[in-house]
Structures are given as structure tokens and as C-alpha cells.
Design an enzyme around this catalytic site. Structure first.
Site, short mmCIF file in Angstrom:
data_model
loop_
_atom_site.label_atom_id
_atom_site.label_comp_id
_atom_site.label_asym_id
_atom_site.label_seq_id
_atom_site.Cartn_x
_atom_site.Cartn_y
_atom_site.Cartn_z
NE ARG A 1 15.96 5.28 12.58
CZ ARG A 1 15.35 4.50 13.47
NH1 ARG A 1 14.15 4.00 13.18
NH2 ARG A 1 15.91 4.22 14.61
CG ASN B 1 6.95 0.00 -8.51
OD1 ASN B 1 7.76 0.79 -8.97
ND2 ASN B 1 6.90 -1.26 -8.89
NE ARG C 1 8.92 -2.56 -5.44
CZ ARG C 1 8.26 -1.64 -4.72
NH1 ARG C 1 8.89 -0.97 -3.76
NH2 ARG C 1 6.98 -1.42 -4.93
N PRO D 1 0.83 -1.22 0.00
CG PRO D 1 -0.80 -1.58 1.62
CD PRO D 1 0.51 -2.10 1.13
CD GLU D 2 2.27 3.58 -4.52
OE1 GLU D 2 2.60 4.78 -4.57
OE2 GLU D 2 2.40 2.81 -5.49
CE LYS E 1 5.40 2.99 0.16
NZ LYS E 1 6.07 1.97 -0.71
#
Length: 268
Positions: free
Chosen positions: A119, A160, A256, A2-3, A52
């Protein structure tokens, strides 16, 4: 995976259902049972998403940190019996939230939450984000632009689909080095991500095609894919580009799948 728009939408749903309420917390599967006991009967303060990552904050300064990963899923629904392997259930008489198959689900606190967020790069769905931080990191990397855009320490929440689509929409070569991106080009990338991801959050799906390239406008069949929505290049390898007709390409980049149109995407 999931984005970011999915996590932000989920955070809003959790906050609407549980914020300010005492909740029952359990782990039907058993893998979060000891942590659930510490939270059972506590009040939820809010849920928030950064990139995310999902954080559910409680009134005793405990925080559940969730990363859905590739197969994780969390739903907020009307009460119903437990079905399947539920790692975490948060419940009131009106709602239940069930978490299944996450990459990570751990109990932590505000300091660890702040450390984790520090981060991450700026999140396009955060109205207080500082996009200049991402440009600074881009300018110090000679890796392909498409690879750097998926680095969550550079840009949080972009996956992606959005990576492929924003580069197509702006005509940018995905394999060009990131340190060649100008401030003006970066502002275009950021602005497009902000708009696309906000629309994705609102609709609950990813749509990236402009009005003139919709199925109705072009007289073509709608896209059929488990990600839903209409896109230009993502998962369209070998099919004709909706703009120029050239075959969409696919290759592996840093583990990817990268999709792009070699004719439309030559800009830097």
C-alpha cells in the site's frame, strides 16, 4: 512524527542487537501481554523499516508491526529496569529495546506485512525502490504538490520536515498542482530526498542547509529546536529566508503546517 530516516536507523539498531538471538519479550504495561507470551523465547530474524513502518520478524513467521505515530519512541540500550509505560520490551543479557507510546503495535505475519508494504509508495531509503511509481501517482493528482508528497501511498517515509526542505532546496512552489511536475523535476526531487534522508539516517538528525548557509559560514547563531539540525524553512515562519531575506511563510495545508519562502519558491 518521526520521519523515515528515524525508523531505518532504529531497524538497523534492532537488527544489530537482536538478529539471530533468542530474546525475552514482555509487555510491562500489559497492553501487548498476550502477544508477548507468544514471542517470548523465540529468535529474532531481523528488523526492517519501510517508510514510517517498522517490522520485527521472528523465526516462527510472526511479525511485530510498529507505527510510532506522533509520540511513540523506541530505544535500544544496555539492560536497565523498566521505567515508565513500556508497551513492549525485547531483551537479551546485553541489550533491551523499549517501546513507549506508539500509535500502533500489533502481532501479525508475513502476508499482512507484504500487504501493508504494497500500500506504500517507494521509500527513498530503499535502494531497490522504484521512483517511477511515485511519479505515476503524482501525475494523476491535481492536489498541491506539498500535500501529495506527504501521502504515504505516493511516497513512503517523507514527513513534514523533508517535504518543506526539499521543495525549498529545489525552488519549487509547494502549492502548484502535482500533475504539473515533469519527469525531470521529479528525478531532482527523488535524488535530493535520497541524499538528505541517507544523511539524516547516518547522523540521527535532519540537516538540509548547504555549506554556504551553515551558521559558521553565515556568522549566525545555530538553530535551537527539538528536531535538531539546520533547516531553511521548517518552523521558521516570519524569520528571514537564509538565501533571499524574505519572510518565511506558514499556512495550514491538509491539516499540516506548511513552511515556504514565497520569493525563492516559484518554480514548477
Amino acid at each position: 512524527m518521526p520521519e523515515g530516516h528515524v525508523l531505518h536507523r532504529l531497524a538497523d539498531d534492532l537488527t544489530a542487537a537482536f538478529a539471530g538471538r533468542q530474546v525475552a519479550v514482555s509487555s510491562p504495561q500489559g497492553r501487548f501481554a498476550s502477544e508477548a507470551l507468544l514471542l517470548d523465547g523465540r529468535r529474532v530474524e531481523r528488523a526492517r523499516a519501510v517508510g514510517k513502518h517498522l517490522f520485527v520478524e521472528f523465526d516462527d513467521e510472526r511479525v511485530i508491526h510498529i507505527h510510532l505515530g506522533l509520540i511513540g519512541r523506541m530505544t535500544v540500550e544496555a539492560p536497565h529496569p523498566v521505567v515508565g509505560q513500556v508497551r513492549l520490551r525485547i531483551a537479551t543479557p546485553e541489550h533491551v529495546a523499549d517501546l513507549r507510546g506508539p500509535q500502533g503495535c500489533r502481532l501479525t505475519g508475513p502476508e499482512a506485512e507484504r500487504t501493508m508494504i504494497a500500500r506504500l509508495g517507494p521509500d527513498p531509503l530503499d535502494p531497490c525502490a522504484e521512483p517511477a511509481r511515485a511519479l505515476d501517482r503524482l501525475s494523476r493528482s491535481h492536489r498541491p504538490l506539498a500535500a501529495v508528497l506527504l501521502d504515504q501511498s505516493v511516497l513512503a517515509g517523507v514527513g513534514n520536515v523533508y517535504r518543506a526542505e526539499v521543495l525549498f532546496r529545489l525552488g519549487l512552489d509547494p502549492l502548484a498542482p502535482a500533475d504539473g511536475v515533469s519527469p525531470a523535476t521529479w528525478q531532482r526531487i527523488w535524488a535530493d530526498l535520497v541524499a538528505l534522508m541517507a544523511e539524516g539516517k547516518r547522523l540521527g538528525r535532519i540537516d538540509t542547509v548547504r555549506p554556504e548557509h551553515t551558521p559558521k559560514a553565515m556568522g549566525r547563531p545555530p538553530r535551537v529546536d527539538d528536531h535538531g539540525g539546520e533547516v531553511y524553512v521548517y518552523r521558521r515562519a516570519g524569520e528571514p529566508c537564509l538565501v533571499c531575506g524574505a519572510a518565511v511563510r506558514q499556512r495550514d495545508l491538509a491539516g499540516r503546517n506548511l513552511f515556504w519562502c514565497p520569493a525563492c519558491q516559484q518554480g514548477r
